[in-house]
Design a protein around this motif. Structure first.
Motif, PDB file in Angstrom:
ATOM      1  N   UNK A  35      32.195  39.505  42.193  1.00  0.00           N
ATOM      2  CA  UNK A  35      32.435  40.711  43.150  1.00  0.00           C
ATOM      3  C   UNK A  35      30.827  40.547  43.886  1.00  0.00           C
ATOM      4  N   UNK A  36      30.844  41.132  45.223  1.00  0.00           N
ATOM      5  CA  UNK A  36      29.555  40.944  45.974  1.00  0.00           C
ATOM      6  C   UNK A  36      28.494  41.750  45.382  1.00  0.00           C
TER       7      UNK A  36
ATOM      8  N   UNK B 193      26.300  40.006  49.172  1.00  0.00           N
ATOM      9  CA  UNK B 193      25.992  38.690  48.652  1.00  0.00           C
ATOM     10  C   UNK B 193      26.694  38.249  47.430  1.00  0.00           C
ATOM     11  N   UNK B 194      27.022  37.130  47.878  1.00  0.00           N
ATOM     12  CA  UNK B 194      27.881  36.157  46.793  1.00  0.00           C
ATOM     13  C   UNK B 194      26.983  35.005  46.471  1.00  0.00           C
ATOM     14  N   UNK B 195      26.836  34.416  45.322  1.00  0.00           N
ATOM     15  CA  UNK B 195      26.213  33.315  44.831  1.00  0.00           C
ATOM     16  C   UNK B 195      26.671  32.813  43.795  1.00  0.00           C
ATOM     17  N   UNK B 196      26.283  31.585  43.359  1.00  0.00           N
ATOM     18  CA  UNK B 196      26.844  30.763  42.208  1.00  0.00           C
ATOM     19  C   UNK B 196      25.523  29.755  41.530  1.00  0.00           C
TER      20      UNK B 196
ATOM     21  N   UNK C 276      18.144  36.525  52.459  1.00  0.00           N
ATOM     22  CA  UNK C 276      18.994  36.265  51.563  1.00  0.00           C
ATOM     23  C   UNK C 276      19.288  34.563  51.591  1.00  0.00           C
ATOM     24  N   UNK C 277      19.256  33.937  52.810  1.00  0.00           N
ATOM     25  CA  UNK C 277      19.210  32.416  52.914  1.00  0.00           C
ATOM     26  C   UNK C 277      18.077  31.894  52.298  1.00  0.00           C
ATOM     27  N   UNK C 278      17.086  32.364  52.061  1.00  0.00           N
ATOM     28  CA  UNK C 278      15.897  31.827  51.422  1.00  0.00           C
ATOM     29  C   UNK C 278      15.812  31.945  49.700  1.00  0.00           C
ATOM     30  N   UNK C 279      16.948  32.700  49.344  1.00  0.00           N
ATOM     31  CA  UNK C 279      16.970  32.821  47.747  1.00  0.00           C
ATOM     32  C   UNK C 279      16.849  31.267  47.403  1.00  0.00           C
ATOM     33  N   UNK C 280      17.641  30.504  47.482  1.00  0.00           N
ATOM     34  CA  UNK C 280      17.489  29.125  46.697  1.00  0.00           C
ATOM     35  C   UNK C 280      16.384  28.726  46.505  1.00  0.00           C
ATOM     36  N   UNK C 281      15.218  28.852  47.307  1.00  0.00           N
ATOM     37  CA  UNK C 281      13.910  28.278  47.387  1.00  0.00           C
ATOM     38  C   UNK C 281      12.949  29.145  46.694  1.00  0.00           C
ATOM     39  N   UNK C 282      13.360  30.197  46.286  1.00  0.00           N
ATOM     40  CA  UNK C 282      12.694  31.208  45.479  1.00  0.00           C
ATOM     41  C   UNK C 282      13.228  31.305  43.990  1.00  0.00           C
TER      42      UNK C 282
ATOM     43  N   UNK D 117      16.749  29.503  35.857  1.00  0.00           N
ATOM     44  CA  UNK D 117      17.862  29.672  36.659  1.00  0.00           C
ATOM     45  C   UNK D 117      17.696  29.084  38.069  1.00  0.00           C
ATOM     46  N   UNK D 118      18.958  28.609  38.233  1.00  0.00           N
ATOM     47  CA  UNK D 118      18.914  27.493  39.635  1.00  0.00           C
ATOM     48  C   UNK D 118      20.182  28.011  40.496  1.00  0.00           C
ATOM     49  N   UNK D 119      19.915  28.603  41.532  1.00  0.00           N
ATOM     50  CA  UNK D 119      21.012  28.841  42.770  1.00  0.00           C
ATOM     51  C   UNK D 119      21.243  27.933  43.538  1.00  0.00           C
ATOM     52  N   UNK D 120      22.715  27.377  43.475  1.00  0.00           N
ATOM     53  CA  UNK D 120      23.207  26.586  44.332  1.00  0.00           C
ATOM     54  C   UNK D 120      23.447  26.960  45.471  1.00  0.00           C
ATOM     55  N   UNK D 121      23.813  28.111  45.904  1.00  0.00           N
ATOM     56  CA  UNK D 121      24.199  28.504  47.122  1.00  0.00           C
ATOM     57  C   UNK D 121      24.365  29.869  47.374  1.00  0.00           C
ATOM     58  N   UNK D 122      24.106  30.733  48.340  1.00  0.00           N
ATOM     59  CA  UNK D 122      24.344  32.212  48.816  1.00  0.00           C
ATOM     60  C   UNK D 122      25.349  32.426  50.073  1.00  0.00           C
TER      61      UNK D 122
END
Length: 441
Positions: free
Chosen positions: A146-147, A166-169, A225-231, A258-263
């Motif tokens: 869920x978002x 926001x959704x992420x994995x 939100x789009x910068x989260x994978x870089x942080x 933790x590694x976030x692949x995409x948001x």
């Protein structure tokens, strides 16, 4: 009872054969968190007695790299070791703790939940050796079913903020940082092994619950939100803080990475953010003027492409009417932008040093005005031509009278001074005395 480090000279030959039992654990794979130690009678004998839960005095316990070991008597932890090597079990010595790389905090957990005791010098009824995998447990995937609400700051100065779904994995890893706490509250006595599959779903669920407050911390850092994978470092730190109570303090588990692949966010929300960003840009007069010029250029091209002469003239006429109706054109906006830039530049420039004279000259740095030659006035009185600062009507050094000019006043009864000494009120607000020539300075 206690553990003693086995000497290097006793690891082979006849002395090694005299050790009654040898407890060891093969290399623990990534799926195994806890394993019961295997028992071999006579170090050079392959006979195993895993069902005999007794540790004889003088037995050897081996600990490999990436492992820690505990000895349990009747369900209570009595010994702990997190250093690689071979150790001799001696029930005639005091209990010992080898913390290894896990630090001194492990001793606090041992004192809190462990229990050291002996049975009159005899071994307990049930003694077991357990090994813990202290390496990084990787490859734990997660994804938001869920978002998660995330606050986006469009423009801080104008307080433009928007909440998005926001959704992420991604994947995360963890480590067993406190085996004593993990045994006490999670694994307990296991017959053979305790695998990660028995706790993975719980850890994943709790990590997803922690995403909401963790992302609130990320949003407060003004990270888009789009910068989260870089942080990922900031995300890992925020999640570790949120999970500390449930993971580290209760279970002895610590979030490692933790590694976030995409948001992603819904398309309509993404378009709304883009629209808001464009609106914020137009608050800058120069950018707004540039957009008007671009729109006018497009309109001129459209009008010029009209095959009918009147159509072209009508297009230009309509464009001019629209511009006049708006009350603002590109030229005005460019002028406003230039004024703003000049104001900003002036505000950034340091103020001119020196003092200002009555004649209007500024930037004087000496005692006398560079334009008219008058001496610099003192806030506490007047300056004579000889350079002496005075408060009375005559110079206390040379006797010259105070230069002519607007007189200043000070109450001769109570000493009250008005904010503007040259324009006093009719009566003193402190004592009621009238201001007259006697109050002139």
């Amino acid at each position: 009872m206690g553990l003693l480090k086995a000497g290097a000279g006793a690891l082979g030959g006849v002395l090694a054969d005299q050790w009654r039992e040898f407890f060891y654990c093969e290399s623990l794979d990534a799926d195994t968190l806890v394993a019961k130690g295997e028992k071999r009678v006579g170090k050079r004998n392959s006979n195993k007695k895993g069902d005999d839960n007794i540790i004889s005095n003088g037995s050897v316990i081996s600990v490999n790299e990436g492992q820690s070991m505990i000895i349990v008597e009747s369900g209570k932890i009595v010994e702990f070791c997190a250093e690689a090597g071979e150790f001799v079990y001696d029930n005639s010595t005091e209990p010992s703790i080898f913390c290894g790389s896990l630090g001194e905090s492990i001793k606090q957990s041992f004192q809190q939940v462990g229990k050291r005791f002996t049975f009159g010098g005899e071994p307990g009824k049930d003694q077991r050796v357990y090994y813990f995998n202290t390496k990084e447990i990787t490859g734990n995937k997660f994804g938001t079913s869920s978002p998660v609400p995330f606050r986006v700051t469009i423009d801080e100065s104008m307080n433009y903020k928007l909440s998005v779904d926001l959704r992420c994995n991604g994947v995360y890893s963890y480590k067993i940082a406190d085996p004593v706490m993990f045994y006490t509250n999670v694994s307990g006595n296991v017959e053979y092994v305790y695998s990660r599959s028995e706790i993975d779903e719980m850890l994943k669920s709790e990590l997803l619950d922690a995403l909401r407050p963790a992302f609130a911390q990320i949003s407060a850092m003004k990270i888009m939100y789009s910068e989260i994978p870089a942080h990922t470092k900031e995300v890992t730190k925020a999640l570790a803080e949120e999970l500390k109570a449930e993971w580290k303090e209760k279970r002895g588990i610590e979030l490692f990475a933790v590694s976030i692949n995409g948001v992603s966010i819904p398309e309509d929300q993404r378009k709304k953010i883009t629209e808001w960003e464009e609106n914020v840009m137009t608050t800058n007069p120069n950018i707004a003027a540039a957009r008007i010029v671009g729109g006018q250029t497009d309109a001129m091209r459209t009008a010029a492409a009209n095959e009918g002469g009147m159509g072209a003239m009508g297009g230009f006429f309509g464009m001019n009417m629209a511009q006049n109706a708006g009350g603002m054109n590109a030229g005005n906006l460019f002028a406003m932008g230039q004024q703003q830039q000049q104001s900003q530049q002036q505000a950034q420039q340091p103020q001119a040093a020196g003092w200002s004279c009555e004649c209007g000259q500024t930037g004087n740095t000496g005692k006398f005005c560079m334009n008219c030659g008058k001496p610099q006035a003192s806030p506490d009185g007047w300056t004579c031509s000889c350079g002496t600062v005075n408060k009375g009507r005559f110079c206390q050094n040379c006797g010259n009278p105070k230069p002519a000019g607007a007189p200043t006043y000070k109450c001769d009864k109570c000493g009250w001074e008005p904010e503007d000494p040259k324009n006093p009120p009719k009566f003193c607000p402190e004592c009621g005395d009238i201001f007259d020539d006697n109050d002139k300075q």
